[in-house]
Design an enzyme around this catalytic site. Structure first.
Site, short mmCIF file in Angstrom:
data_model
loop_
_atom_site.label_atom_id
_atom_site.label_comp_id
_atom_site.label_asym_id
_atom_site.label_seq_id
_atom_site.Cartn_x
_atom_site.Cartn_y
_atom_site.Cartn_z
N ARG A 174 0.83 -1.20 0.02
CA ARG A 174 -0.17 0.02 -0.07
C ARG A 174 0.91 1.10 -0.07
O ARG A 174 0.59 2.26 0.54
CB ARG A 174 -1.06 0.05 1.22
N SER A 223 -9.85 -0.41 4.34
CA SER A 223 -9.16 -0.95 5.38
C SER A 223 -8.52 0.56 6.18
O SER A 223 -7.96 1.18 5.48
CB SER A 223 -7.97 -1.83 5.06
N GLU A 293 -3.92 3.25 7.04
CA GLU A 293 -3.75 2.96 5.65
C GLU A 293 -4.57 4.13 4.89
O GLU A 293 -4.47 4.63 3.91
CB GLU A 293 -4.42 1.57 5.03
C1 FAD Z 1 -15.59 -0.88 0.68
C2 FAD Z 1 -13.89 -0.49 0.30
C3 FAD Z 1 -13.31 -1.63 -0.07
C4 FAD Z 1 -11.95 -1.55 -0.34
N1 FAD Z 1 -11.06 -2.64 -0.66
C5 FAD Z 1 -9.86 -2.24 -0.95
C6 FAD Z 1 -9.03 -3.50 -1.34
O1 FAD Z 1 -9.52 -4.48 -1.45
N2 FAD Z 1 -7.55 -3.03 -1.67
C7 FAD Z 1 -7.34 -1.97 -1.84
O2 FAD Z 1 -5.87 -1.66 -2.26
N3 FAD Z 1 -7.78 -0.75 -1.31
C8 FAD Z 1 -9.14 -1.05 -1.04
N4 FAD Z 1 -10.04 0.00 -0.63
C9 FAD Z 1 -9.50 1.30 -0.54
C10 FAD Z 1 -9.43 2.15 -1.95
O3 FAD Z 1 -10.63 1.51 -2.65
C11 FAD Z 1 -8.09 2.17 -2.50
O4 FAD Z 1 -6.96 2.74 -1.81
C12 FAD Z 1 -8.06 3.01 -3.99
O5 FAD Z 1 -7.02 2.56 -4.62
C13 FAD Z 1 -8.12 4.21 -3.75
O6 FAD Z 1 -8.52 4.85 -5.10
P1 FAD Z 1 -9.50 6.26 -4.91
O7 FAD Z 1 -9.66 6.65 -6.38
O8 FAD Z 1 -10.56 6.36 -4.19
O9 FAD Z 1 -8.38 7.19 -4.25
P2 FAD Z 1 -8.60 8.41 -3.40
O10 FAD Z 1 -9.16 7.62 -1.91
O11 FAD Z 1 -9.35 9.52 -3.62
O12 FAD Z 1 -7.28 8.99 -2.87
C14 FAD Z 1 -6.30 8.09 -2.20
C15 FAD Z 1 -4.78 8.78 -2.38
O13 FAD Z 1 -4.48 8.78 -3.63
C16 FAD Z 1 -4.06 10.07 -4.21
N5 FAD Z 1 -4.66 9.96 -5.51
C17 FAD Z 1 -5.91 9.95 -6.02
N6 FAD Z 1 -5.75 10.09 -7.39
C18 FAD Z 1 -4.62 10.48 -7.78
C19 FAD Z 1 -3.76 10.71 -8.97
N7 FAD Z 1 -4.58 10.98 -9.88
N8 FAD Z 1 -2.60 11.01 -8.77
C20 FAD Z 1 -1.81 11.10 -7.73
N9 FAD Z 1 -2.39 10.85 -6.44
C21 FAD Z 1 -3.55 10.37 -6.53
C22 FAD Z 1 -4.95 10.90 -3.15
O14 FAD Z 1 -4.51 12.21 -3.23
C23 FAD Z 1 -4.96 10.08 -1.94
O15 FAD Z 1 -3.47 10.38 -1.53
C24 FAD Z 1 -11.49 -0.24 -0.35
C25 FAD Z 1 -12.09 0.86 0.22
C26 FAD Z 1 -13.45 0.65 0.39
C27 FAD Z 1 -14.35 1.85 0.49
#
Ligand code: FAD
Length: 301
Positions: A174, A223, A293
């Site tokens: 992560r 998480s 995380e």
């Molecule tokens: C129900 C649920 C289940 C989940 N299951 C998993 C799982 O199985 N595995 C897992 O790894 N994660 C999981 N997650 C967490 C999450 O979905 C992941 O971490 C996902 O990759 C985050 O993507 P996001 O677009 O929502 O990013 P955001 O939450 O919007 O941002 C996360 C980070 O990424 C940065 N960011 C976003 N876009 C960019 C970009 N274009 N350039 C640079 N930085 C950027 C943001 O500034 C922030 O620091 C889960 C979340 C939920 C709610």
């Protein structure tokens, strides 16, 4: 810090929204406003913005907000949300897929299925977009972004374009080693040819496991803590007695103790405090330090 206002920012082709409510853009549905929310029209517009904005105006990216807790005091500066022009997805041949940073992970899994490419099924269950997946090295069920990434395209804070190879990305659990101020624009992934029946079976299994084990219909941030080396974070939380524990409008999920939930009227502070209470108790009980995380951003009010 001085509040960022529209008159401080360069003219763009995309959209600025002052005092933009960020709660609506996150899964937790909590938190304050961004001084300004910017949706660039396209990559050139984003580059122009980065080249011309005042140096002291901070910039933060938001994807689907599925791993983010925006604090109640909101976020200073400009929050960037990539839109339609960053949501292109294309099969490149040679088992490769190009995806914009704004593409939902599940769409990439579906595109890989359409191309009979194995290795992407885990993305079916990650509710974010590709930019966030690169930043977090998202993963599940034994596969991570690092296992399928060929290269990522990014902009630095001055708007210069960089192409990062898999090795350059410095991925860990992560974790992505690229500086926080880089903005991911797109990524090229590579899979392995397989048959659609077995790929579909893997994707269905991902969905089934999630429905059975995670509160996916709740207002949550995924998480909360990274898994320590010796055992899963949820076990530490459970053993510390926090299953179902409530703080204000926030709760530790009954279903999965590494998930915090907004029960409806939580503040970001309720949620963060609950996480910090868990962390403190686990450390006192076991000596193990849990690491967040979830990205906690912005000002406490
Ligand atoms: C129900 C649920 C289940 C989940 N299951 C998993 C799982 O199985 N595995 C897992 O790894 N994660 C999981 N997650 C967490 C999450 O979905 C992941 O971490 C996902 O990759 C985050 O993507 P996001 O677009 O929502 O990013 P955001 O939450 O919007 O941002 C996360 C980070 O990424 C940065 N960011 C976003 N876009 C960019 C970009 N274009 N350039 C640079 N930085 C950027 C943001 O500034 C922030 O620091 C889960 C979340 C939920 C709610």
């Amino acid at each position: 810090m001085t509040k960022t206002s529209l008159d401080m920012l360069p003219t763009v082709r995309g959209k600025y929204k002052p005092n933009a409510d960020l709660a609506k853009l996150t899964w937790f549905r909590v938190g304050g406003v961004a001084d300004v929310l910017f949706s660039p029209e396209d990559e050139d517009d984003l580059i122009d913005f980065l080249q011309n904005k005042p140096k002291n105006v901070p910039v933060m990216l938001i994807g689907m907000g599925s791993n983010m807790l925006v604090r109640d005091g909101g976020v200073a500066g400009v929050v960037i949300k990539l839109g339609r022009k960053f949501s292109k997805i294309e099969a490149l041949g040679g088992n490769r897929i190009l995806a914009g940073a704004g593409v939902a992970d599940a769409r990439v899994a579906k595109a890989a299925y359409d191309e009979s490419l194995d290795g992407f099924a885990f993305l079916k269950g990650v509710p974010g977009a590709i930019g966030g997946a690169l930043r977090m090295n998202a993963g599940a069920h034994g596969t991570e972004i690092k296992d399928i990434l060929v290269e990522a395209r990014a902009l630095d804070s001055q708007g210069n374009v960089h192409i990062f190879s898999l090795d350059d990305m410095g991925f860990g659990y992560r974790h992505c080693g690229i500086d926080e101020d880089y903005i991911f624009i797109s990524a090229t992934f590579e899979g392995v040819t397989s048959d659609q029946i077995s790929i579909k079976a893997k994707m269905d299994k991902v969905t089934d496991l999630r429905v059975a084990a995670q509160p996916i219909n709740s207002r949550t941030g995924g998480s909360t803590f990274k898994n320590p080396d010796d055992k899963s974070a949820w076990k530490y939380v459970d053993e510390a007695g926090f299953r179902g524990h409530i703080n204000g409008g926030a709760q530790v999920s009954e279903m999965h103790t590494n998930f915090l939930i907004n029960m409806g009227d939580a503040t970001a502070s309720d949620i963060e405090q609950l996480g910090d209470m868990v962390k403190a108790k686990v450390e006192t009980d076991t000596g193990t330090i849990l690491h967040w995380e979830i990205k906690r951003v912005g000002r406490k009010s």
